[in-house]
Scaffold this motif. Structure first.
Motif, PDB file in Angstrom:
ATOM      1  N   LYS A   1     -11.951 -34.181  11.934  1.00 41.59           N
ATOM      2  CA  LYS A   1     -12.366 -33.972  10.540  1.00 41.59           C
ATOM      3  C   LYS A   1     -13.868 -33.755  10.449  1.00 41.59           C
ATOM      4  N   ALA A   2     -14.634 -34.567  11.162  1.00 41.02           N
ATOM      5  CA  ALA A   2     -16.088 -34.421  11.151  1.00 41.02           C
ATOM      6  C   ALA A   2     -16.502 -33.073  11.741  1.00 41.02           C
ATOM      7  N   SER A   3     -15.846 -32.644  12.805  1.00 41.29           N
ATOM      8  CA  SER A   3     -16.160 -31.349  13.418  1.00 41.29           C
ATOM      9  C   SER A   3     -15.860 -30.196  12.473  1.00 41.29           C
ATOM     10  N   LEU A   4     -14.744 -30.267  11.761  1.00 44.26           N
ATOM     11  CA  LEU A   4     -14.398 -29.211  10.809  1.00 44.26           C
ATOM     12  C   LEU A   4     -15.385 -29.166   9.644  1.00 44.26           C
ATOM     13  N   ILE A   5     -15.828 -30.332   9.180  1.00 44.05           N
ATOM     14  CA  ILE A   5     -16.832 -30.374   8.110  1.00 44.05           C
ATOM     15  C   ILE A   5     -18.140 -29.761   8.590  1.00 44.05           C
ATOM     16  N   MET A   6     -18.555 -30.102   9.817  1.00 47.29           N
ATOM     17  CA  MET A   6     -19.794 -29.531  10.357  1.00 47.29           C
ATOM     18  C   MET A   6     -19.677 -28.015  10.522  1.00 47.29           C
ATOM     19  N   MET A   7     -18.515 -27.534  10.975  1.00 41.49           N
ATOM     20  CA  MET A   7     -18.305 -26.090  11.095  1.00 41.49           C
ATOM     21  C   MET A   7     -18.437 -25.406   9.744  1.00 41.49           C
ATOM     22  N   ALA A   8     -17.839 -25.997   8.726  1.00 39.44           N
ATOM     23  CA  ALA A   8     -17.908 -25.417   7.381  1.00 39.44           C
ATOM     24  C   ALA A   8     -19.347 -25.365   6.883  1.00 39.44           C
ATOM     25  N   ILE A   9     -20.102 -26.429   7.117  1.00 40.74           N
ATOM     26  CA  ILE A   9     -21.514 -26.461   6.695  1.00 40.74           C
ATOM     27  C   ILE A   9     -22.306 -25.372   7.410  1.00 40.74           C
ATOM     28  N   PHE A  10     -22.118 -25.232   8.724  1.00 46.34           N
ATOM     29  CA  PHE A  10     -22.858 -24.220   9.477  1.00 46.34           C
ATOM     30  C   PHE A  10     -22.463 -22.805   9.086  1.00 46.34           C
ATOM     31  N   ILE A  11     -21.196 -22.590   8.782  1.00 46.48           N
ATOM     32  CA  ILE A  11     -20.766 -21.254   8.346  1.00 46.48           C
ATOM     33  C   ILE A  11     -21.408 -20.895   7.015  1.00 46.48           C
ATOM     34  N   VAL A  12     -21.449 -21.835   6.084  1.00 39.50           N
ATOM     35  CA  VAL A  12     -22.087 -21.584   4.785  1.00 39.50           C
ATOM     36  C   VAL A  12     -23.579 -21.321   4.969  1.00 39.50           C
ATOM     37  N   LEU A  13     -24.252 -22.137   5.777  1.00 39.97           N
ATOM     38  CA  LEU A  13     -25.687 -21.923   6.017  1.00 39.97           C
ATOM     39  C   LEU A  13     -25.940 -20.582   6.698  1.00 39.97           C
ATOM     40  N   TYR A  14     -25.102 -20.236   7.663  1.00 40.07           N
ATOM     41  CA  TYR A  14     -25.241 -18.949   8.343  1.00 40.07           C
ATOM     42  C   TYR A  14     -25.081 -17.799   7.353  1.00 40.07           C
ATOM     43  N   ALA A  15     -24.099 -17.908   6.482  1.00 36.59           N
ATOM     44  CA  ALA A  15     -23.871 -16.851   5.485  1.00 36.59           C
ATOM     45  C   ALA A  15     -25.070 -16.714   4.549  1.00 36.59           C
ATOM     46  N   ILE A  16     -25.627 -17.825   4.113  1.00 32.51           N
ATOM     47  CA  ILE A  16     -26.793 -17.785   3.219  1.00 32.51           C
ATOM     48  C   ILE A  16     -27.978 -17.124   3.915  1.00 32.51           C
ATOM     49  N   PHE A  17     -28.265 -17.524   5.144  1.00 32.89           N
ATOM     50  CA  PHE A  17     -29.387 -16.926   5.873  1.00 32.89           C
ATOM     51  C   PHE A  17     -29.140 -15.457   6.199  1.00 32.89           C
ATOM     52  N   ALA A  18     -27.909 -15.098   6.525  1.00 34.35           N
ATOM     53  CA  ALA A  18     -27.598 -13.701   6.823  1.00 34.35           C
ATOM     54  C   ALA A  18     -27.776 -12.830   5.589  1.00 34.35           C
ATOM     55  N   ILE A  19     -27.298 -13.297   4.455  1.00 38.55           N
ATOM     56  CA  ILE A  19     -27.458 -12.535   3.207  1.00 38.55           C
ATOM     57  C   ILE A  19     -28.929 -12.402   2.852  1.00 38.55           C
ATOM     58  N   ALA A  20     -29.688 -13.485   2.982  1.00 39.10           N
ATOM     59  CA  ALA A  20     -31.119 -13.437   2.676  1.00 39.10           C
ATOM     60  C   ALA A  20     -31.846 -12.480   3.616  1.00 39.10           C
ATOM     61  N   PHE A  21     -31.530 -12.538   4.908  1.00 36.33           N
ATOM     62  CA  PHE A  21     -32.193 -11.670   5.878  1.00 36.33           C
ATOM     63  C   PHE A  21     -31.882 -10.209   5.608  1.00 36.33           C
ATOM     64  N   PHE A  22     -30.607  -9.880   5.432  1.00 40.07           N
ATOM     65  CA  PHE A  22     -30.229  -8.487   5.234  1.00 40.07           C
ATOM     66  C   PHE A  22     -30.703  -7.940   3.895  1.00 40.07           C
ATOM     67  N   SER A  23     -30.774  -8.786   2.865  1.00 41.20           N
ATOM     68  CA  SER A  23     -31.309  -8.297   1.595  1.00 41.20           C
ATOM     69  C   SER A  23     -32.812  -8.057   1.713  1.00 41.20           C
ATOM     70  N   LEU A  24     -33.531  -8.907   2.429  1.00 39.19           N
ATOM     71  CA  LEU A  24     -34.954  -8.698   2.666  1.00 39.19           C
ATOM     72  C   LEU A  24     -35.171  -7.442   3.498  1.00 39.19           C
ATOM     73  N   PHE A  25     -34.356  -7.263   4.524  1.00 38.28           N
ATOM     74  CA  PHE A  25     -34.437  -6.083   5.382  1.00 38.28           C
ATOM     75  C   PHE A  25     -34.154  -4.815   4.592  1.00 38.28           C
ATOM     76  N   ALA A  26     -33.159  -4.833   3.729  1.00 34.80           N
ATOM     77  CA  ALA A  26     -32.827  -3.666   2.900  1.00 34.80           C
ATOM     78  C   ALA A  26     -33.948  -3.377   1.910  1.00 34.80           C
ATOM     79  N   ASP A  27     -34.554  -4.412   1.366  1.00 33.68           N
ATOM     80  CA  ASP A  27     -35.662  -4.229   0.427  1.00 33.68           C
ATOM     81  C   ASP A  27     -36.863  -3.594   1.115  1.00 33.68           C
ATOM     82  N   VAL A  28     -37.179  -4.032   2.316  1.00 33.59           N
ATOM     83  CA  VAL A  28     -38.305  -3.465   3.064  1.00 33.59           C
ATOM     84  C   VAL A  28     -38.021  -2.001   3.390  1.00 33.59           C
ATOM     85  N   LEU A  29     -36.803  -1.693   3.795  1.00 36.87           N
ATOM     86  CA  LEU A  29     -36.462  -0.305   4.114  1.00 36.87           C
ATOM     87  C   LEU A  29     -36.491   0.592   2.881  1.00 36.87           C
TER      88      LEU A  29
END
Length: 91
Positions: free
Chosen positions: A57-85
């Protein structure tokens, strides 16, 4: 489903896991795709040891947290990259 008991009257699922049990668990968690399936089985199945169930259960919760954080950072990075381009169309 009958519950096996030890000499001390403890449910089989409440016994302390041995080093051998943890090594087997770790080896199973190294197998791709099977690891996620087994985490769900151990977390929500009735027959798993309580220690292993809580770990899953703890491992699944940690996976969910990391997936959400990864998605947030990926969206922020790609939106910044698209804005610069879009602002710098000439090289």
């Amino acid at each position: 489903m009958s519950m096996e008991t030890t000499n001390y009257g403890l449910d089989q699922r409440e016994k302390v896991m041995t080093v051998k049990n943890w090594l087997i668990t770790s080896l199973i968690l190294m197998i791709p795709i099977a690891n996620i399936v087994m985490l769900f089985v151990w977390a929500f199945g009735d027959g798993a040891n309580k220690n292993k169930s809580n770990y899953a259960k703890a491992s699944l919760i940690m996976m969910a947290i990391f997936i959400v954080l990864y998605a947030i950072f990926a969206i922020a990075f790609f939106s910044l990259f698209a804005d610069v381009l879009s602002k710098n169309t000439t090289f």
